[in-house]
Write a protein that holds these residues in place. Structure first.
Motif, PDB file in Angstrom:
ATOM      1  N   ASP A 119      -5.385 -15.449  -9.783  1.00  0.00           N
ATOM      2  CA  ASP A 119      -6.569 -14.804 -10.329  1.00  0.00           C
ATOM      3  C   ASP A 119      -6.592 -13.399  -9.753  1.00  0.00           C
ATOM      4  N   ALA A 120      -6.734 -12.407 -10.612  1.00  0.00           N
ATOM      5  CA  ALA A 120      -6.606 -11.018 -10.174  1.00  0.00           C
ATOM      6  C   ALA A 120      -7.680 -10.645  -9.159  1.00  0.00           C
ATOM      7  N   LYS A 121      -7.235 -10.214  -7.997  1.00  0.00           N
ATOM      8  CA  LYS A 121      -8.113  -9.627  -6.994  1.00  0.00           C
ATOM      9  C   LYS A 121      -7.648  -8.210  -6.674  1.00  0.00           C
ATOM     10  N   GLU A 129      -9.203  -1.189  -3.837  1.00  0.00           N
ATOM     11  CA  GLU A 129      -8.773  -2.550  -4.164  1.00  0.00           C
ATOM     12  C   GLU A 129      -7.391  -2.595  -4.813  1.00  0.00           C
ATOM     13  N   ALA A 130      -6.757  -1.448  -4.943  1.00  0.00           N
ATOM     14  CA  ALA A 130      -5.411  -1.392  -5.519  1.00  0.00           C
ATOM     15  C   ALA A 130      -4.372  -1.896  -4.523  1.00  0.00           C
ATOM     16  N   LEU A 131      -3.259  -2.367  -5.056  1.00  0.00           N
ATOM     17  CA  LEU A 131      -2.111  -2.733  -4.224  1.00  0.00           C
ATOM     18  C   LEU A 131      -1.108  -1.588  -4.287  1.00  0.00           C
ATOM     19  N   TYR A 132      -0.823  -1.015  -3.139  1.00  0.00           N
ATOM     20  CA  TYR A 132       0.115   0.095  -3.037  1.00  0.00           C
ATOM     21  C   TYR A 132       1.476  -0.457  -2.618  1.00  0.00           C
ATOM     22  N   ILE A 133       2.493  -0.199  -3.420  1.00  0.00           N
ATOM     23  CA  ILE A 133       3.845  -0.687  -3.137  1.00  0.00           C
ATOM     24  C   ILE A 133       4.748   0.489  -2.818  1.00  0.00           C
ATOM     25  N   ILE A 134       5.411   0.407  -1.671  1.00  0.00           N
ATOM     26  CA  ILE A 134       6.348   1.446  -1.229  1.00  0.00           C
ATOM     27  C   ILE A 134       7.730   0.819  -1.160  1.00  0.00           C
ATOM     28  N   SER A 135       8.679   1.368  -1.922  1.00  0.00           N
ATOM     29  CA  SER A 135      10.022   0.782  -1.967  1.00  0.00           C
ATOM     30  C   SER A 135      11.075   1.878  -1.998  1.00  0.00           C
ATOM     31  N   MET A 136      11.692   2.111  -0.878  1.00  0.00           N
ATOM     32  CA  MET A 136      12.759   3.121  -0.785  1.00  0.00           C
ATOM     33  C   MET A 136      13.506   2.949   0.531  1.00  0.00           C
ATOM     34  N   GLY A 137      14.577   3.720   0.695  1.00  0.00           N
ATOM     35  CA  GLY A 137      15.336   3.688   1.942  1.00  0.00           C
ATOM     36  C   GLY A 137      16.829   3.531   1.729  1.00  0.00           C
ATOM     37  N   THR A 138      17.216   2.801   0.698  1.00  0.00           N
ATOM     38  CA  THR A 138      18.641   2.588   0.444  1.00  0.00           C
ATOM     39  C   THR A 138      19.381   3.904   0.239  1.00  0.00           C
ATOM     40  N   ASN A 139      18.773   4.818  -0.529  1.00  0.00           N
ATOM     41  CA  ASN A 139      19.421   6.102  -0.788  1.00  0.00           C
ATOM     42  C   ASN A 139      19.565   6.952   0.464  1.00  0.00           C
ATOM     43  N   ASP A 190      -2.676  -2.885  13.690  1.00  0.00           N
ATOM     44  CA  ASP A 190      -3.516  -2.816  14.887  1.00  0.00           C
ATOM     45  C   ASP A 190      -4.230  -1.472  15.000  1.00  0.00           C
ATOM     46  N   GLU A 191      -3.581  -0.417  14.546  1.00  0.00           N
ATOM     47  CA  GLU A 191      -4.104   0.936  14.740  1.00  0.00           C
ATOM     48  C   GLU A 191      -5.100   1.383  13.673  1.00  0.00           C
ATOM     49  N   LEU A 192      -4.914   0.949  12.432  1.00  0.00           N
ATOM     50  CA  LEU A 192      -5.728   1.446  11.318  1.00  0.00           C
ATOM     51  C   LEU A 192      -6.750   0.397  10.889  1.00  0.00           C
ATOM     52  N   SER A 193      -7.999   0.680  11.144  1.00  0.00           N
ATOM     53  CA  SER A 193      -9.077  -0.268  10.876  1.00  0.00           C
ATOM     54  C   SER A 193      -9.194  -0.577   9.391  1.00  0.00           C
ATOM     55  N   GLY A 194      -9.240  -1.875   9.054  1.00  0.00           N
ATOM     56  CA  GLY A 194      -9.466  -2.306   7.683  1.00  0.00           C
ATOM     57  C   GLY A 194      -8.230  -2.337   6.806  1.00  0.00           C
ATOM     58  N   ILE A 195      -7.089  -1.950   7.351  1.00  0.00           N
ATOM     59  CA  ILE A 195      -5.872  -1.947   6.542  1.00  0.00           C
ATOM     60  C   ILE A 195      -5.314  -3.366   6.425  1.00  0.00           C
ATOM     61  N   GLN A 196      -4.730  -3.674   5.273  1.00  0.00           N
ATOM     62  CA  GLN A 196      -3.968  -4.905   5.068  1.00  0.00           C
ATOM     63  C   GLN A 196      -2.563  -4.474   4.667  1.00  0.00           C
ATOM     64  N   LEU A 197      -1.729  -4.306   5.648  1.00  0.00           N
ATOM     65  CA  LEU A 197      -0.368  -3.827   5.443  1.00  0.00           C
ATOM     66  C   LEU A 197       0.599  -4.983   5.643  1.00  0.00           C
ATOM     67  N   VAL A 198       1.455  -5.212   4.653  1.00  0.00           N
ATOM     68  CA  VAL A 198       2.421  -6.303   4.755  1.00  0.00           C
ATOM     69  C   VAL A 198       3.838  -5.749   4.620  1.00  0.00           C
ATOM     70  N   PHE A 199       4.770  -6.492   5.179  1.00  0.00           N
ATOM     71  CA  PHE A 199       6.183  -6.146   5.060  1.00  0.00           C
ATOM     72  C   PHE A 199       6.830  -7.105   4.075  1.00  0.00           C
ATOM     73  N   SER A 254       4.994 -12.475   0.936  1.00  0.00           N
ATOM     74  CA  SER A 254       4.290 -11.361   1.581  1.00  0.00           C
ATOM     75  C   SER A 254       3.034 -10.914   0.852  1.00  0.00           C
ATOM     76  N   LEU A 255       3.044 -10.996  -0.479  1.00  0.00           N
ATOM     77  CA  LEU A 255       1.894 -10.520  -1.251  1.00  0.00           C
ATOM     78  C   LEU A 255       0.836 -11.598  -1.470  1.00  0.00           C
ATOM     79  N   ALA A 256       1.080 -12.797  -0.997  1.00  0.00           N
ATOM     80  CA  ALA A 256       0.133 -13.896  -1.202  1.00  0.00           C
ATOM     81  C   ALA A 256      -1.224 -13.615  -0.557  1.00  0.00           C
ATOM     82  N   ILE A 257      -1.243 -12.772   0.454  1.00  0.00           N
ATOM     83  CA  ILE A 257      -2.485 -12.412   1.133  1.00  0.00           C
ATOM     84  C   ILE A 257      -3.466 -11.725   0.194  1.00  0.00           C
ATOM     85  N   PHE A 258      -2.935 -11.131  -0.873  1.00  0.00           N
ATOM     86  CA  PHE A 258      -3.784 -10.379  -1.807  1.00  0.00           C
ATOM     87  C   PHE A 258      -4.232 -11.206  -3.009  1.00  0.00           C
ATOM     88  N   LYS A 259      -3.910 -12.496  -3.029  1.00  0.00           N
ATOM     89  CA  LYS A 259      -4.316 -13.336  -4.154  1.00  0.00           C
ATOM     90  C   LYS A 259      -5.831 -13.509  -4.196  1.00  0.00           C
TER      91      LYS A 259
END
Length: 345
Positions: free
Chosen positions: A21-23, A155-165, A255-264, A340-345
């Motif tokens: 269900d979209a959250k 409430e958006a999900l921000y996706i960062i994907s890079m590094g191989t290049n 730990d450093e940024l209050s209210g952030i939900q950062l996943v790997f 990893s993204l299950a936390i945002f369900k």
């Protein structure tokens, strides 16, 4: 099987398995060719895929600038969260701010964390992706009003994907960074850039963020060709070590940024399983790609005149010598959403 039938099966299975269900209000994407949905079509670069056979299994059989035969992982993630089935490219004039309310990609094929990486193929550097996001934020506020725009961005999900290049296109190819940094120090250099970027978007309102790790980049068909068919162990080791540093960064910033939900989100191990045993995932091979000989073709080398291109991309883990097929993208997206993204369900 026709594209539409395959797509419907994918969609049905994805929604049935995940039951989401979209959250999440929107999918906002930063990165490289793994998540570029067509921004490079609108800049002067050779790092493009806006021609056939790219996109041949996309709806309408059209090339979109995605480096795949069809959709990419962020498209499937968007759909899994109840949003649109594709994430549009910010620079595509066919879309308006209305289209970007539920998702937008600022990604540019060929880029990396390191600005020096983006200069190799004259693509959009990460700092410019951030500037486009700031511009988008202002446009969204003008369109929806500050209060509603803030709610969507929070409430958006921000996706960062890079590094191989940064490694395969820059560090191990061009001499500047190689002589400036040891592999370990270069990883730390990139992690510091990732830290600054995440902190920047956090201060601009981002709270739900996924940082994607590196795949087993030594097992890409191009690298295997250079190694006589074997995976390049050193590159895979670098990917695993870099992923450890990214994971540590995620823990620190939570730990450093209050209210952030950062996943790997770590694609390394599931991607390795697919590559090591492709038949158990319904593929025929992971050694060669679908396009051309499957050993070196990508970008302009993978075109409508390329001989030997396969007839059924679903039998291949890789579409070209560097990028996954739509089917592989689906599997990777499925894994990410269930873990990893299950936390945002």
């Amino acid at each position: 099987m026709a594209f539409h039938s395959i797509a419907l099966i994918f969609i049905f299975q994805f929604q049935q398995i995940l039951g989401i269900d979209a959250k999440i209000s929107s999918i906002i994407v930063f990165g490289d060719s793994s998540v570029d949905s067509g921004n490079n079509n609108f800049i002067p670069t050779i790092s493009r895929s806006d021609f056939v056979p790219y996109g041949r299994d996309f709806e309408g059989g059209r090339p979109t600038g995605r480096f795949s035969n069809g959709r990419i992982a962020t498209d499937f993630i968007s759909e899994a969260f109840g949003l649109k089935p594709t994430v549009p490219a910010y620079l595509d004039p066919a879309y308006t701010i209305e289209d970007f309310v539920s998702g937008v990609s600022f990604a540019s094929a060929g880029t990396g964390f390191d600005s020096a990486t983006s200069t190799v193929l004259s693509v959009i550097p990460l700092w410019q992706e951030l500037e486009y996001y700031k511009e988008y934020k202002g446009r969204l506020e003008d369109y929806l009003g500050n209060k509603k725009a803030k709610k969507i961005l929070t409430e958006a999900l921000y996706i960062i994907s890079m590094g191989t290049n940064d490694f395969l296109e820059n560090y191990y190819v061009l001499p500047i960074r190689y002589f400036e940094f040891s592999p370990n120090d270069y990883q730390k250099f990139l992690v510091d850039i990732a830290r600054s970027f995440i902190t920047d978007i956090y201060h601009l309102g981002a709270r739900k963020i996924s940082l994607t790790g590196l795949p087993p980049m030594g097992c890409l068909p191009l690298q295997r060709t250079l190694q006589g068919g074997n995976c390049e162990a050193m590159y895979n080791h670098v990917a695993m070590e870099f992923n450890k540093k990214l994971k540590a960064l995620v823990e620190t910033l939570n730990d450093e940024l209050s209210g952030i939900q950062l996943v790997f989100s770590n694609p390394y191990h599931v991607f390795s399983k697919i590559i090591q045993d492709p038949r158990s995932f319904g593929f025929q091979t992971a050694v060669t790609a679908c396009c051309g000989t499957g050993t070196f073709e990508m970008g302009y080398q993978c075109n409508e005149f390329t001989p030997f291109t396969c007839t059924d991309a679903n039998q291949y883990v890789f579409w070209d010598s560097f990028h996954p097929t739509e089917k592989t993208n689906f599997i990777l997206a499925d894994y990410a959403v269930k873990t990893s993204l299950a936390i945002f369900k």
